[in-house]
Design an enzyme around this catalytic site. Structure first.
Site, mmCIF file in Angstrom:
data_model
loop_
_atom_site.group_PDB
_atom_site.id
_atom_site.type_symbol
_atom_site.label_atom_id
_atom_site.label_comp_id
_atom_site.label_asym_id
_atom_site.label_seq_id
_atom_site.Cartn_x
_atom_site.Cartn_y
_atom_site.Cartn_z
ATOM 1 N N SER A 1 0.811 -1.225 0.000
ATOM 2 C CA SER A 1 0.000 0.000 0.000
ATOM 3 C C SER A 1 0.836 1.263 0.000
ATOM 4 C CB SER A 1 -0.909 0.005 1.233
ATOM 5 O OG SER A 1 -0.174 0.237 2.417
ATOM 6 N N THR B 1 -2.391 2.376 3.186
ATOM 7 C CA THR B 1 -1.687 3.661 3.348
ATOM 8 C C THR B 1 -1.117 3.609 4.749
ATOM 9 O OG1 THR B 1 -3.204 4.940 1.956
ATOM 10 C CG2 THR B 1 -2.138 6.149 3.714
ATOM 11 N N THR C 1 1.523 6.930 0.790
ATOM 12 C CA THR C 1 0.704 5.880 0.169
ATOM 13 C C THR C 1 1.083 5.658 -1.292
ATOM 14 O OG1 THR C 1 -1.608 5.189 -0.174
ATOM 15 C CG2 THR C 1 -1.081 7.460 -0.718
ATOM 16 N N ARG D 1 -4.149 10.194 -10.790
ATOM 17 C CA ARG D 1 -5.122 10.395 -9.709
ATOM 18 C C ARG D 1 -4.400 10.644 -8.374
ATOM 19 N NH1 ARG D 1 -5.939 7.514 -4.604
ATOM 20 N NH2 ARG D 1 -8.116 7.703 -4.029
ATOM 21 N N THR E 1 -6.883 6.952 6.483
ATOM 22 C CA THR E 1 -6.567 5.936 5.484
ATOM 23 C C THR E 1 -7.889 5.365 4.984
ATOM 24 O OG1 THR E 1 -6.447 4.133 7.109
ATOM 25 C CG2 THR E 1 -4.377 5.263 6.591
ATOM 26 N N GLY E 2 -7.891 4.893 3.753
ATOM 27 C CA GLY E 2 -9.118 4.335 3.181
ATOM 28 C C GLY E 2 -9.545 5.159 1.983
HETATM 29 N N1 ASP Z 1 -6.391 7.041 1.204
HETATM 30 C C1 ASP Z 1 -5.638 6.449 0.150
HETATM 31 C C2 ASP Z 1 -6.010 7.095 -1.154
HETATM 32 O O1 ASP Z 1 -7.169 7.398 -1.336
HETATM 33 C C3 ASP Z 1 -5.806 4.983 -0.023
HETATM 34 C C4 ASP Z 1 -5.937 4.163 1.220
HETATM 35 O O2 ASP Z 1 -5.674 4.623 2.309
HETATM 36 O O3 ASP Z 1 -6.334 2.987 1.101
HETATM 37 O O4 ASP Z 1 -5.167 7.228 -2.000
#
Ligand code: ASP
Length: 364
Positions: free
Chosen positions: A99, A215, A233, A243, A266-267
């Site tokens: 990640s 992340t 991340t 992106r 995160t997410g």
């Molecule tokens: N927050 C991160 C993103 O949107 C991805 C993640 O944390 O899973 O790039």
């Protein structure tokens, strides 16, 4: 305000009218009981990949805390931010964490593009990089943007050239395992293209079962109440090239205010961006909410806003997102949208880090 005492936080809480609270917390579901933890400075809080139970395995929270407990290192300029960046580098350098950093999963073209941001409370400065290729430690580059430029955000080739000028090496970040995971996704992705997937029994389980998000966020409060934070991340895997998620966006993927506290996410980054995620959590603490309550309040607003765009199936979100928060007095908390996530923490004089369960809005 140079320091926030417990009393002034309680005063702030009293200033939030009860009816206002009820409105904030009414929709979509009642919150689980809020955990309130007494503050023990210093504290380092991180996403779940910030600490590992395997004995001897390096972790972000312990690495950051080691720097914080070294007065000589903390006496240096930006010493606390250095602690955060060294903690983040543990996962950036780990090829098994898909990640972030080396071994991060690539975009839809098979190219690893990394994002990171850092913030230093005492000077209220931030640095960020986005869509950075071939540099293993984007959080280090973000810190250099903060320290050595009059800007706060560099992207793409400009960020790469700057990192090289700062002496960071060019590295191929797509590991063999990450390439295989990407290739399997590419082959299975569509029936309307010319790729043909191999039979599943020819593909190792580890390649087929990969989680495609992740992340690391690290937030730290020093013994004197100074604050710093950072998030790094490889972003959502298979993203459209270029992106950016929330991680490099100051106020979304991380934010701190040296008078109040610090937060990170995160997410599902798109949801954090449209709700000014980390900023909102810190602002909730400024208004007197406890760290976990501050995360839950923002998550409920985020869920309501997502609902307006019809992102829910069967009343539950199709995505997850976690927030991590620490207050200036050392109190900390975390919450995720859908039950099941953990966070990492080390505080006071604890010899080791640990994981704790995040609060949540929706049951699994
Ligand atoms: N927050 C991160 C993103 O949107 C991805 C993640 O944390 O899973 O790039």
């Amino acid at each position: 305000m140079s320091d926030l005492s417990r009393r002034s936080f309680l005063g702030g809480l009293a200033a939030v009218p009860a009816a206002g609270c009820a409105q904030l917390f009414a929709d979509p579901d009642p919150a689980p009981a809020t955990a309130t933890r007494a503050g023990r400075r210093p504290v380092v809080i991180a996403s779940g990949n910030g600490w590992w139970p395997e004995p001897g395995r390096a972790s972000a929270v312990e690495t950051a805390m080691k720097v914080i407990r070294d007065p000589a290192r903390m006496a240096k300029r930006y010493g606390l931010l250095e602690a955060v960046v060294e903690g983040l580098a543990v996962q950036e350098d780990d090829p098994t964490d898909h990640s972030v950093g080396l071994g991060g999963l690539p975009n839809e073209d098979g190219v690893v593009q990394l994002d990171a941001s850092v913030m230093y409370g005492p000077t209220h400065q931030a640095g960020a990089v986005g869509a950075l290729e071939n540099i293993q430690n984007p959080a280090r580059v973000a810190m250099s943007v903060l320290r050595y430029t009059d800007h706060s955000f560099l992207v793409g080739k400009g960020a790469y050239d700057f990192a090289r000028a700062m002496g960071l090496p060019h590295t191929e970040l797509l590991t063999e395992e990450a390439r295989q995971i990407w290739l399997y996704w590419r082959q299975k992705h569509s029936e309307n293209d010319d790729w043909i997937a191999p039979p599943d029994d020819e593909v190792p389980q580890a390649i087929r079962d990969q989680v495609t998000w992740g992340t690391i966020h690290v937030s730290a409060v020093a013994p004197d109440g100074s604050i710093a934070c950072g998030t790094t991340t490889s972003g959502l895997s298979w993203k459209i090239p270029g992106r950016l998620g929330d991680s490099p966006i100051v106020g979304a993927g991380m934010y701190c205010d040296n008078d109040v506290g610090t937060a990170g996410a995160t997410g599902r980054g798109e949801e954090s961006i449209v709700n000014c995620g980390a900023f909102s959590v810190v602002d909730n603490m400024r208004r007197g909410l406890e760290p976990q309550e501050a995360c839950l309040e923002l998550l409920k607003r985020l869920a309501t806003n997502a609902k307006k765009r019809g992102l829910f199936k069967d009343g539950k979100p199709t995505f997850n997102i976690s927030f991590y928060a620490a207050r200036k007095d050392g109190a900390y908390g975390s919450a995720c949208l859908v039950e099941g996530n953990e966070f990492a923490v080390i505080d006071g004089d604890s010899p080791t880090g640990r994981r704790e369960k995040c609060g949540w809005v929706y049951d699994k």
